[in-house]
Scaffold this motif. Structure first.
Motif, PDB file in Angstrom:
ATOM      1  N   PRO A   6      39.510 102.363  39.141  1.00 41.49           N
ATOM      2  CA  PRO A   6      39.455 101.202  39.973  1.00 41.49           C
ATOM      3  C   PRO A   6      37.717 100.717  39.784  1.00 41.49           C
ATOM      4  CG  PRO A   6      39.501 103.159  41.146  1.00 41.49           C
ATOM      5  CD  PRO A   6      40.016 103.734  39.819  1.00 41.49           C
ATOM      6  N   TYR A   7      37.669  99.559  39.715  1.00 38.21           N
ATOM      7  CA  TYR A   7      36.178  98.959  39.998  1.00 38.21           C
ATOM      8  C   TYR A   7      35.593  98.732  41.654  1.00 38.21           C
ATOM      9  CZ  TYR A   7      36.154  98.235  34.987  1.00 38.21           C
ATOM     10  OH  TYR A   7      35.964  98.579  33.814  1.00 38.21           O
ATOM     11  N   HIS A   8      34.779  99.359  41.892  1.00 35.71           N
ATOM     12  CA  HIS A   8      34.082  98.886  43.224  1.00 35.71           C
ATOM     13  C   HIS A   8      33.414  97.871  43.317  1.00 35.71           C
ATOM     14  CE1 HIS A   8      32.730  99.994  47.117  1.00 35.71           C
ATOM     15  NE2 HIS A   8      31.578 100.016  47.025  1.00 35.71           N
ATOM     16  N   ILE A   9      33.541  96.988  44.133  1.00 39.87           N
ATOM     17  CA  ILE A   9      32.894  95.733  44.233  1.00 39.87           C
ATOM     18  C   ILE A   9      31.739  95.946  45.326  1.00 39.87           C
ATOM     19  CG2 ILE A   9      32.709  93.342  44.872  1.00 39.87           C
ATOM     20  CD1 ILE A   9      35.686  93.027  44.234  1.00 39.87           C
ATOM     21  N   VAL A 226      35.349  81.072  43.831  1.00 41.79           N
ATOM     22  CA  VAL A 226      36.304  82.239  44.082  1.00 41.79           C
ATOM     23  C   VAL A 226      35.785  83.444  43.414  1.00 41.79           C
ATOM     24  CG1 VAL A 226      38.646  82.544  44.121  1.00 41.79           C
ATOM     25  CG2 VAL A 226      38.141  80.363  44.239  1.00 41.79           C
ATOM     26  N   LEU A 227      35.527  84.306  44.263  1.00 42.35           N
ATOM     27  CA  LEU A 227      35.341  85.731  43.930  1.00 42.35           C
ATOM     28  C   LEU A 227      36.579  86.567  44.304  1.00 42.35           C
ATOM     29  CD1 LEU A 227      31.583  85.676  45.329  1.00 42.35           C
ATOM     30  CD2 LEU A 227      32.455  85.827  42.942  1.00 42.35           C
ATOM     31  N   ALA A 228      36.671  87.710  43.466  1.00 45.26           N
ATOM     32  CA  ALA A 228      37.591  88.700  43.659  1.00 45.26           C
ATOM     33  C   ALA A 228      37.364  89.468  45.061  1.00 45.26           C
ATOM     34  CB  ALA A 228      37.720  89.617  42.502  1.00 45.26           C
ATOM     35  N   ALA A 229      38.460  89.596  45.779  1.00 46.34           N
ATOM     36  CA  ALA A 229      38.287  90.552  47.119  1.00 46.34           C
ATOM     37  C   ALA A 229      38.422  91.978  46.703  1.00 46.34           C
ATOM     38  CB  ALA A 229      39.145  89.986  48.269  1.00 46.34           C
ATOM     39  N   GLU A 230      38.998  92.472  45.818  1.00 38.89           N
ATOM     40  CA  GLU A 230      38.887  93.695  45.387  1.00 38.89           C
ATOM     41  C   GLU A 230      39.532  93.889  43.861  1.00 38.89           C
ATOM     42  OE1 GLU A 230      41.610  95.763  47.944  1.00 38.89           O
ATOM     43  OE2 GLU A 230      43.336  95.434  46.600  1.00 38.89           O
ATOM     44  N   LEU A 231      39.112  95.092  43.255  1.00 35.91           N
ATOM     45  CA  LEU A 231      39.725  95.114  41.925  1.00 35.91           C
ATOM     46  C   LEU A 231      40.040  96.722  41.786  1.00 35.91           C
ATOM     47  CD1 LEU A 231      36.825  93.531  40.040  1.00 35.91           C
ATOM     48  CD2 LEU A 231      39.162  92.617  40.228  1.00 35.91           C
ATOM     49  N   GLN A 232      41.030  96.876  42.628  1.00 32.40           N
ATOM     50  CA  GLN A 232      41.560  98.476  42.647  1.00 32.40           C
ATOM     51  C   GLN A 232      42.474  98.773  41.753  1.00 32.40           C
ATOM     52  OE1 GLN A 232      40.266 100.862  44.909  1.00 32.40           O
ATOM     53  NE2 GLN A 232      38.606  99.379  44.809  1.00 32.40           N
ATOM     54  N   THR A 233      43.407  97.820  41.152  1.00 34.09           N
ATOM     55  CA  THR A 233      44.509  97.957  40.091  1.00 34.09           C
ATOM     56  C   THR A 233      43.902  97.373  38.700  1.00 34.09           C
ATOM     57  OG1 THR A 233      45.754  96.142  40.744  1.00 34.09           O
ATOM     58  CG2 THR A 233      45.870  97.998  42.175  1.00 34.09           C
ATOM     59  N   HIS A 329      39.113  85.936  47.263  1.00 31.30           N
ATOM     60  CA  HIS A 329      40.646  85.815  46.867  1.00 31.30           C
ATOM     61  C   HIS A 329      41.338  87.220  46.512  1.00 31.30           C
ATOM     62  CE1 HIS A 329      44.394  85.122  44.444  1.00 31.30           C
ATOM     63  NE2 HIS A 329      44.479  84.058  45.302  1.00 31.30           N
ATOM     64  N   ALA A 330      42.475  87.669  47.143  1.00 34.13           N
ATOM     65  CA  ALA A 330      43.211  88.894  47.140  1.00 34.13           C
ATOM     66  C   ALA A 330      43.882  88.621  45.805  1.00 34.13           C
ATOM     67  CB  ALA A 330      43.824  89.326  48.409  1.00 34.13           C
ATOM     68  N   HIS A 331      43.830  89.150  44.595  1.00 31.94           N
ATOM     69  CA  HIS A 331      44.686  89.006  43.492  1.00 31.94           C
ATOM     70  C   HIS A 331      46.021  90.150  43.831  1.00 31.94           C
ATOM     71  CE1 HIS A 331      41.351  86.875  42.036  1.00 31.94           C
ATOM     72  NE2 HIS A 331      40.770  87.995  41.352  1.00 31.94           N
ATOM     73  N   ARG A 332      46.780  89.565  42.947  1.00 31.13           N
ATOM     74  CA  ARG A 332      48.231  90.465  43.015  1.00 31.13           C
ATOM     75  C   ARG A 332      47.837  91.980  42.449  1.00 31.13           C
ATOM     76  NH1 ARG A 332      49.080  85.197  43.734  1.00 31.13           N
ATOM     77  NH2 ARG A 332      51.119  84.264  43.490  1.00 31.13           N
ATOM     78  N   LYS A 333      48.594  93.106  43.173  1.00 31.91           N
ATOM     79  CA  LYS A 333      48.142  94.381  42.962  1.00 31.91           C
ATOM     80  C   LYS A 333      48.949  95.089  42.019  1.00 31.91           C
ATOM     81  CE  LYS A 333      46.057  95.617  47.261  1.00 31.91           C
ATOM     82  NZ  LYS A 333      46.225  96.873  48.456  1.00 31.91           N
TER      83      LYS A 333
END
Length: 438
Positions: A6-9, A226-233, A329-333
């Protein structure tokens, strides 16, 4: 198969902290977004297990924010920010940055501005709650917040909205995002209408920056950062790196020159921004019409936003990409959801570009769709064989989405919603070389 890390923001606020942040580089990547107060300046990916020294960090930081600093300098002579960083001259860097952004950071932000915020939603009260909470925490409040629930199945969303004082709730029974957006336009009582999505968290200054874009620029519409809210997957990372809504950190004006210059392959209006962060002068809908109900989620699948931008440009108005107005924005996981999303994107995209060519035939989208894209996808299919990893994991959905979109167009092209837009506006004049090309 290689395990995904995963990528930590990390949001690095340079006005508060200039030292190199501590990066956990074992079994995770890092995605850094650099800010000066409320203004996003650039980004940096640090890959898993990538070793970055302090010297390398300040070099990469300087490179990442240089385009934005050059833009905000507006041709003025400015210090060598990269040199100041490499020399660790933090006092000098802060002084220069304070001077460069003095006007932006010293502005008095009003408590309330005449903006109508419209959020269209369907069966996602948990996500909507987070979005509304972020709006309520904004330093500048909109004059009104309007929730449009599309094709309601239960009362969960209505009951949620009742817990937010002053938020207006309406239903749009006809399924389709464009129907919901059109209801929002009709219900809005202010001259500026801002749209965001229920899976978005807005920056505390978003409402103010939307209003600022229209008060400082003579444009008909705007799109924001629009920035990514998380990059966990891995799925979220695929979307952010290959399908990102992020259009960069400097203003971009889309106008008649942009439209004319891109006619040979059809103006790529989808590059303007994303419907998750856009706003319009309400009066523009009286001139060009509302959102095309054949487009968007619940219909062809997507592109109701970019098709409206296209008509705005066709009518010789301008659109501003304004990154000071930022959302998350919360991207699809999961991959299944992403594939479904990309199929809808390409289906809606295909329908939209053919509709846009119907509006103005010299916009040569057919050349792009039937000549350029087959070559493009043949290259991707060939290069990705046989494993089809990362970017190539949605190739089948992209190709079948285009084919489905064309079939949808053939079925619905005669169902032109005449009340939605007007055709009498004279089209832009082609340059001689464009007449020859098309």
């Amino acid at each position: 198969m290689k395990e995904f890390s995963p990528y930590h923001i990390t949001h690095v606020h340079l006005h508060e902290f200039l030292q190199m942040p501590t990066l956990n580089q074992k079994n995770q990547g890092n995605y850094l977004v650099f800010w000066w107060h409320s203004i996003a300046l650039g980004e940096l990916y640090v890959e898993p297990h990538e070793k970055v020294t302090e010297e390398q960090y300040y070099l990469k930081l300087g490179q990442a924010i240089k385009p934005a600093l050059d833009f905000y300098a507006s041709g003025q002579k400015i210090p060598d920010f990269q040199k100041l960083l490499q020399l660790r001259d933090f006092p000098g860097f802060r002084k220069a940055m304070d001077s460069l952004f003095s006007e932006s950071t010293s502005r008095v932000i009003p408590a309330r501005v005449p903006v109508s915020v419209v959020i269209c939603t369907r069966n996602r009260p948990a996500a909507l709650k987070l979005c509304l909470e972020s709006l309520r925490q904004s330093v500048c409040q909109p004059a009104e917040i309007i929730i449009i629930e599309n094709a309601r199945e239960n009362d969960h969303t209505e009951k949620l909205v009742e817990t937010f004082a002053g938020v207006k709730y309406f239903q749009e029974p006809v399924p389709g995002l464009s129907h919901a957006r059109n209801t929002g336009v009709k219900k809005a009582s202010n001259s500026i209408i801002a749209f965001t999505d229920d899976d978005v968290i807005v920056h505390p200054e978003w409402v103010f920056r939307v209003w600022e874009a229209f008060t400082e620029h003579k444009v008909a519409a705007m799109a924001g950062l629009v920035l990514a809210a998380e990059l966990q997957t891995e799925t979220q990372l695929i979307f952010e790196r290959c399908w990102s809504f992020n259009r960069g950190y400097v203003n971009i004006l889309f106008d008649e020159n942009y439209f004319n210059k891109n006619l040979p392959l059809g103006p790529p209006v989808w590059e303007i921004g994303a419907g998750a962060n856009m706003a319009f002068r309400k009066e523009i809908f009286e001139e060009i019409g509302l959102f095309d109900v054949r487009l968007g989620a619940g219909a062809s699948g997507c592109s109701e936003d970019s098709e409206v931008w296209y008509r705005i440009l066709l009518h010789k108005h301008s659109i501003l990409y304004y990154p000071k107005a930022a959302v998350f924005h919360a991207h699809r996981k999961d991959l299944r959801s992403l594939r479904k999303q990309i199929f809808a994107y390409m289906r809606g995209f295909t329908m939209a570009v053919l509709v846009q060519q119907d509006h103005y035939p010299p916009a040569n989208y057919r050349n792009r769709l039937f000549r350029q894209y087959p070559k493009h996808y043949l290259r991707l299919v060939t290069r990705g064989f046989p494993r089809y990893r990362f970017r190539n994991r949605t190739l089948w959905e992209e190709i079948t989405g285009i084919l489905s979109g064309y079939a949808f167009y053939l079925k619905n092209r005669k169902n032109d919603p005449e009340t939605q837009f007007r055709r009498e506006e004279p089209a832009p004049k082609l340059q001689p070389e464009q007449e020859l090309t098309t």
